[in-house]
Enzyme design. Structure first.
Site, short mmCIF file in Angstrom:
data_model
loop_
_atom_site.label_atom_id
_atom_site.label_comp_id
_atom_site.label_asym_id
_atom_site.label_seq_id
_atom_site.Cartn_x
_atom_site.Cartn_y
_atom_site.Cartn_z
N GLY A 131 12.11 0.41 10.19
CA GLY A 131 12.81 1.39 11.02
C GLY A 131 13.78 2.27 10.25
N GLY A 166 12.64 4.96 8.33
CA GLY A 166 12.01 6.23 8.02
C GLY A 166 11.13 6.18 6.78
N LEU A 167 10.86 4.98 6.26
CA LEU A 167 9.98 4.86 5.08
C LEU A 167 8.60 4.37 5.49
CD1 LEU A 167 12.56 3.49 2.49
CD2 LEU A 167 11.90 5.85 2.99
N SER A 173 7.33 1.74 7.50
CA SER A 173 6.82 0.37 7.55
C SER A 173 5.72 0.28 8.62
CB SER A 173 7.95 -0.61 7.87
OG SER A 173 8.41 -0.45 9.20
N ASP A 194 1.89 9.68 7.52
CA ASP A 194 2.27 8.34 7.05
C ASP A 194 1.04 7.50 6.69
OD1 ASP A 194 4.61 9.40 7.90
OD2 ASP A 194 5.01 7.92 9.47
P1 ADP Z 1 9.44 2.99 10.18
O1 ADP Z 1 7.99 3.28 10.23
O2 ADP Z 1 10.27 4.15 9.75
O3 ADP Z 1 9.79 1.77 9.37
P2 ADP Z 1 9.02 2.51 12.97
O4 ADP Z 1 9.94 2.34 14.11
O5 ADP Z 1 7.99 3.57 13.05
O6 ADP Z 1 9.92 2.67 11.67
O7 ADP Z 1 8.22 1.15 12.71
C1 ADP Z 1 8.92 -0.06 12.55
C2 ADP Z 1 8.22 -1.16 13.35
O8 ADP Z 1 6.96 -1.51 12.75
C3 ADP Z 1 9.00 -2.45 13.38
O9 ADP Z 1 10.01 -2.41 14.38
C4 ADP Z 1 7.90 -3.46 13.70
O10 ADP Z 1 7.60 -3.44 15.08
C5 ADP Z 1 6.70 -2.89 12.95
N1 ADP Z 1 6.58 -3.53 11.63
C6 ADP Z 1 6.76 -2.97 10.43
N2 ADP Z 1 6.60 -3.84 9.42
C7 ADP Z 1 6.31 -5.03 9.99
C8 ADP Z 1 6.05 -6.35 9.50
N3 ADP Z 1 6.06 -6.63 8.18
N4 ADP Z 1 5.80 -7.32 10.41
C9 ADP Z 1 5.78 -7.06 11.73
N5 ADP Z 1 6.02 -5.85 12.25
C10 ADP Z 1 6.29 -4.83 11.40
MG MG Z 2 7.03 4.68 11.54
#
Ligand code: ADP
Ligand code: MG
Length: 384
Positions: free
Chosen positions: A121, A123-124, A126, A171
């Site tokens: 969460g 902005g990179l 994940s 992304d």
């Molecule tokens: P960003 O993409 O910028 O990190 P997002 O809000 O778009 O932020 O996505 C983050 C969400 O992706 C997390 O809240 C989670 O639900 C999911 N997520 C990311 N990485 C993982 C992980 N390793 N395990 C489980 N869920 C993940």
């Molecule tokens: Mg995202």
């Protein structure tokens, strides 16, 4: 990236089966913000933070998904996949399963473990990392292999249609197609792309303002609507303008008075940002880092003043970097309203730069930022 051997051990202990392991990186966007849904240009780089996905088939008819980040396991019936999100992290991997099932694949029972070091969460991206790692893992299980751009679209659909976040294609595309020591100029209209080299002596210093962005919140869709309203005004005069990608600064001069003031500002950002993004790729290809830095600064203030998608903290992070030794360019990256700034910094100065920027930001904002020194990395792959 976490050690894949540790993920393997973790998977073996939990699921008692040998996993195939896949890695998908996060990303940082160097320039081109809110241009993707206008069918314009973006220029991200994959970074050396990634999500690992370990997968093994099972015979229970269940999909069991464990995330080491959340230390939590969820289980689903493979024969009756959920059709709606539950607001839980498992929506991301299940969204991928849902989309692949929608493509006509029979999804068997499997065990999946996830472990990422992409900050969540911030902005990179994940989210794209977890989608792409899951998609490669499930592809290997069902014996299919989509071309990269198609897989990127499928993962985007998982996020748009299943999770319910309205993000563009950038992304997922860069997580799949990233290249070591390169940024990638992506044309979001036809997904054609061009690599632009980032010299060895340049580091990507990513500074987290620690202010949370949320693409599911109200601001992102509002900005998007305002921009699309401006496009509709131009299209009344020039029907060939389907997206702001097709519009010019001259169009805005000419018909801007017919737009809501905010719509005009949003459109001015997007139209000028497209020009800057293409120019930035040219600058990298020529090795003109000074021009790149100038374009990044211009992009930041356009994003802040015309698009109004920055915040006090992100503006401070950019201002405080401006006169630090080694800085080439700095701007707020990602969907806006917080998140991280990206700083291109001479490698030899990167450590000192990061330390000084952190001190200055803490003194001004009373917040201790997380600062990562990264480099442009390769895209998603199977880990041997
Ligand atoms: P960003 O993409 O910028 O990190 P997002 O809000 O778009 O932020 O996505 C983050 C969400 O992706 C997390 O809240 C989670 O639900 C999911 N997520 C990311 N990485 C993982 C992980 N390793 N395990 C489980 N869920 C993940
Ligand atoms: Mg995202």
């Amino acid at each position: 990236m976490h050690d894949p051997a540790e993920l393997r051990t973790l998977h073996l202990e939990r699921f008692h089966a040998e996993p195939a392991v896949f890695a998908a990186p996060g990303r940082v966007n160097l320039i081109g913000e809110h241009t993707d849904y206008a069918e314009g240009f973006v220029m991200p780089a994959a970074i050396n933070f990634a999500t690992l996905a370990g997968i093994s088939p099972n015979t229970s008819g269940k999909i069991a998904i464990y995330s080491e980040n959340y230390r939590e396991e969820r289980s689903f019936d493979a024969a009756a996949l959920p059709v709606k999100p539950s607001g839980h992290w498992s929506d991301y991997p299940m969204g991928v399963a849902h989309v692949l099932a929608g493509e006509g694949h029979r999804i068997p029972g499997f065990s999946l473990s996830l472990w990422g070091d992409v900050p969540l969460g911030s902005g990179l991206s994940s989210s794209a990392a977890v989608e792409v790692a899951t998609a490669l893992a499930v592809e290997s299980l069902i014996g299919t292999s989509y071309p990269g751009p198609v897989l990127a679209r499928l993962c985007q659909r998982a996020e748009n249609q299943f999770v319910g976040a309205s993000s563009g294609i950038m992304d997922q595309f860069i997580s799949i197609h990233g290249q070591e020591n390169h940024a990638l100029l992506l044309d979001c209209r036809d997904l054609s792309s061009k690599l632009a080299p980032i010299p060895d002596e340049v580091a990507l210093v990513i500074a987290n303002t620690m202010v949370k962005h949320s693409v599911a919140g109200g601001d992102y869709p509002t900005r998007r609507r305002e921009a699309e309203a401006a496009c509709a005004v131009i299209a009344r005069h020039r029907p060939e303008v389907k997206f702001l990608r097709d519009a010019t600064l001259a169009d805005l001069e000419r018909w801007g008075h017919e737009m809501e003031p905010k719509s005009l500002m949003r459109a001015r950002h997007i139209v000028s940002e497209n020009l800057r993004t293409v120019a930035a790729a040219d600058a990298l290809l020529r090795g003109d880092l000074e021009e790149l830095g100038r374009l990044m600064a211009e992009a930041h203030w356009s994003y802040s003043r015309d698009f109004e998608a920055s915040c006090v903290e992100a503006d401070a992070m950019v201002e405080l970097a401006a006169d630090l030794p080694g800085l080439i360019g700095a701007r707020l990256t990602g969907g806006g309203f917080g998140g991280c700034t990206v700083n291109l910094v001479e490698q030899t100065e990167a450590e000192t730069f990061a330390q000084k920027l952190g001190e200055r930001y803490t003194a001004r904002m009373g917040i201790v930022p997380e600062i990562h020194i990264c480099h442009a990395s390769g895209g998603a792959h199977r880990v041997a």
